[in-house]
Design an enzyme around this catalytic site. Structure first.
Site, PDB file in Angstrom:
ATOM      1  N   HIS A  95      36.841 -31.034  -4.393  1.00  0.00           N
ATOM      2  CA  HIS A  95      37.842 -30.821  -3.737  1.00  0.00           C
ATOM      3  C   HIS A  95      39.164 -32.223  -4.223  1.00  0.00           C
ATOM      4  O   HIS A  95      38.927 -32.770  -3.460  1.00  0.00           O
ATOM      5  CB  HIS A  95      37.712 -31.113  -2.101  1.00  0.00           C
ATOM      6  CG  HIS A  95      38.776 -30.842  -1.738  1.00  0.00           C
ATOM      7  ND1 HIS A  95      39.782 -31.450  -1.937  1.00  0.00           N
ATOM      8  CD2 HIS A  95      39.231 -30.306  -0.042  1.00  0.00           C
ATOM      9  CE1 HIS A  95      40.794 -31.131  -0.570  1.00  0.00           C
ATOM     10  NE2 HIS A  95      39.812 -30.054   0.174  1.00  0.00           N
ATOM     11  N   GLU A 155      41.486 -27.735  -7.256  1.00  0.00           N
ATOM     12  CA  GLU A 155      39.795 -27.856  -6.489  1.00  0.00           C
ATOM     13  C   GLU A 155      39.002 -26.675  -7.155  1.00  0.00           C
ATOM     14  O   GLU A 155      39.300 -25.687  -7.143  1.00  0.00           O
ATOM     15  CB  GLU A 155      39.585 -27.664  -4.930  1.00  0.00           C
ATOM     16  CG  GLU A 155      40.645 -28.581  -4.083  1.00  0.00           C
ATOM     17  CD  GLU A 155      40.758 -28.550  -2.518  1.00  0.00           C
ATOM     18  OE1 GLU A 155      39.594 -27.149  -2.141  1.00  0.00           O
ATOM     19  OE2 GLU A 155      41.951 -28.440  -2.113  1.00  0.00           O
TER      20      GLU A 155
END
Ligand code: TA6
Length: 298
Positions: free
Chosen positions: A160, A264
């Site tokens: 992420h 991400e």
């Protein structure tokens, strides 16, 4: 603990620190780059390749304490992404970013990059995370289901990554033009490909589907292009909280949203990974930075 680490991993350019909350991190200072990784979550918190400004974004309001996620850098989301589908009291984005990982290897590569290997267990899976801090940042999350597992198991994962940008309202993201996406700020509706580079003009939270493409973040103000290449990932998430959501997050400064965007590297929803006993899967992101050229070839 610090002394044991220093004895086991005494490599030039590698040092260990412990903050006032007891979080231990490994600090890299080499000719190729500087960087830091916290053992909680195997969380890459910074990376600055030689000749460039910091590439990863960290909130000034982030927590750095046991059991709380660091806001920024590269949180590892595993074994689910976002809220848990069946039990919302469980931590968002799963357990991986909250638990202690063990450093099992550190070595300087011929390229001058520093390679770290960490491991943890999240039943029934065994996880390893390999990070190469160099003039590129290479991260591989490998998930293994032991041979003696009772049945096949599935999971979602994501690296992420939070990127530091001059002003999110002026950057563009190329590479996802042909991909349809789930728009999480519009009732999670499935939307068709836009066939144009992404511009951020309001809260943006999109899961791009079935894409193996590199992404290139073009920041004309800072005259740099950040490339996110990937392997073993079918989903790419693009997120900026904009004004209102930033205010709702205690560990995110109200005025910080223009300075960041997340790209991400993930496997989410229909692209979740299913492993049979004895199988493994690797999700890899390779991040590089170049001066922004006029050449627009992706
Ligand atoms: O990746 C985007 C997202 O799923 C957003 O919906 C937002 O919740 C973000 O992750 C941050 O999640 P966190 O649990 O770290 O606050």
């Amino acid at each position: 603990m610090l002394n044991e680490l220093k004895q086991r991993f005494s490599i030039p350019g590698l040092s260990f620190e412990q903050n006032h909350n007891g979080l231990v991190s490994v600090v890299i200072q080499s000719a190729a780059c500087t960087g830091e990784l916290f053992f909680q979550g195997a969380h890459v918190s910074s990376w600055r390749p030689f000749g460039h400004e910091p590439v990863l974004w960290l909130s000034q309001k982030s927590n750095y304490e046991k059991g709380k996620p660091i806001r920024g850098g590269v949180p590892i989301c595993f074994p689910w992404f976002g809220p848990n589908a069946s039990n919302t009291t469980l931590p968002a984005h799963g357990f991986a970013r909250l638990q202690e990982w063990q450093l099992v290897g550190a070595q300087q590569k011929n390229s001058g990059a520093m390679e770290l290997s960490l491991e943890t267990t999240i039943d029934p899976f065994r996880l390893s995370f390999q990070v190469e801090f160099g003039n590129e940042l290479k991260m591989t999350l490998k998930t293994m289901l032991p041979q003696n597992a009772m049945s096949s198991q599935s999971y979602e994962d994501a690296l992420h990554t939070y990127f530091s940008v001059s002003d999110v309202r002026t950057i563009s993201i190329r590479g996802l033009e042909p991909a349809s996406f789930i728009d999480k700020v519009d009732d999670a509706q499935l939307k068709p490909a836009t066939d144009s580079p992404i511009r951020i003009e309001s809260e943006t939270d999109r899961v791009y589907l079935d894409t193996q493409s590199d992404c290139v973040l073009e920041d004309t103000q800072w005259k740099r292009a950040i490339r996110v290449a990937k392997l073993g990932s079918a989903s790419t998430v693009v997120w900026n909280p904009w004004i209102d959501k930033s205010k709702r997050m205690a560990d995110f400064g109200d005025a910080e949203w223009p300075g960041m965007v997340c790209i991400e590297t993930a496997n989410i929803g229909d692209s979740r990974i299913r492993l049979s006993p004895g199988e493994s899967h690797s999700t890899t992101a390779v991040i590089s930075v170049d001066a922004l050229s006029t050449n627009r070839n992706l």
